[in-house]
Design an enzyme around this catalytic site. Structure first.
Site, PDB file in Angstrom:
ATOM      1  N   CYS A  87      29.529-100.580 -45.198  1.00 38.83           N
ATOM      2  CA  CYS A  87      30.326 -99.954 -44.148  1.00 38.83           C
ATOM      3  C   CYS A  87      29.380 -99.464 -43.060  1.00 38.83           C
ATOM      4  O   CYS A  87      28.345 -98.862 -43.362  1.00 38.83           O
ATOM      5  CB  CYS A  87      31.118 -98.790 -44.739  1.00 38.83           C
ATOM      6  N   HIS A 129      39.870-102.403 -46.420  1.00 36.13           N
ATOM      7  CA  HIS A 129      38.760-101.490 -46.110  1.00 36.13           C
ATOM      8  C   HIS A 129      39.027-100.766 -44.791  1.00 36.13           C
ATOM      9  O   HIS A 129      38.928 -99.539 -44.704  1.00 36.13           O
ATOM     10  CB  HIS A 129      37.450-102.288 -46.043  1.00 36.13           C
ATOM     11  N   GLU A 130      39.379-101.531 -43.756  1.00 34.52           N
ATOM     12  CA  GLU A 130      39.625-100.927 -42.437  1.00 34.52           C
ATOM     13  C   GLU A 130      40.887-100.065 -42.458  1.00 34.52           C
ATOM     14  O   GLU A 130      40.926 -99.003 -41.836  1.00 34.52           O
ATOM     15  CB  GLU A 130      39.715-102.004 -41.354  1.00 34.52           C
ATOM     16  N   HIS A 133      40.184 -96.608 -43.567  1.00 29.51           N
ATOM     17  CA  HIS A 133      39.618 -95.739 -42.520  1.00 29.51           C
ATOM     18  C   HIS A 133      40.710 -95.019 -41.727  1.00 29.51           C
ATOM     19  O   HIS A 133      40.527 -93.877 -41.308  1.00 29.51           O
ATOM     20  CB  HIS A 133      38.756 -96.544 -41.546  1.00 29.51           C
TER      21      HIS A 133
END
Length: 164
Positions: A87, A129-130, A133
């Site tokens: 990341c 993953h994004e 965030h």
């Protein structure tokens, strides 16, 4: 180009707000994020990682850059796989993370039009993953406390670099 926010920056822990304005400003921000992502050799970059607490990210898993705005995960396949992830907000840290192999998603493009698609493998992993965030969830939240403890010194070193 944007400065990447790293572990310890409070913006990374906030739940981002939905995008409501689809205008030139948003397009310019997305272009700049794509430029930043490529500069740092990333495959994805979420708005909170550049200090913008809004629900969008950019990603490129080999088919060109895609802007993903106000994403939703509609279906998550129960079949998972474990793979190493890095990341940009955690320089030089790579951890094994379990994620769904296949997801059905819906998001808006830069014109505000809805896009619905099924993502598999690497594309599904990057999207998840994004997406994390945007909810203030970081890769260290997806590993065991024991593994987090092993990374403690590295994490503290990264957090010390945050400009307050």
């Amino acid at each position: 180009m944007y400065r990447i926010r790293v572990f310890g920056d409070p913006v990374l822990r906030k739940r981002a707000k939905p995008v409501t304005k689809f205008d030139d400003n948003l397009e310019k921000t997305i272009e700049r994020m794509i430029e930043t992502m490529y500069h740092y050799d990333g495959v994805g970059l979420a708005a909170p990682q550049v200090g913008i607490s809004q629900r969008f990210f950019v990603m490129d898993v080999g088919n060109g850059p895609v802007a993903v705005i106000n994403p939703e995960i509609l279906e998550i396949d129960p079949e998972t796989e474990v793979a190493e992830e890095g990341c940009l907000s955690f320089p030089e840290i790579f951890v094994e993370i379990e994620r769904s192999k296949r997801i059905k998603v819906r998001y808006q493009n830069t014109k505000g039009e809805y896009v619905e698609e099924v993502l598999e493998g690497y594309a599904a992993r990057v999207f998840q993953h994004e997406f994390d965030h945007l909810n203030g969830v970081l890769i260290i939240d997806r590993i065991s406390p024991a593994k987090r403890l092993l990374l403690r010194k590295k994490l503290m070193d990264i957090a010390r670099t945050v400009k307050r």
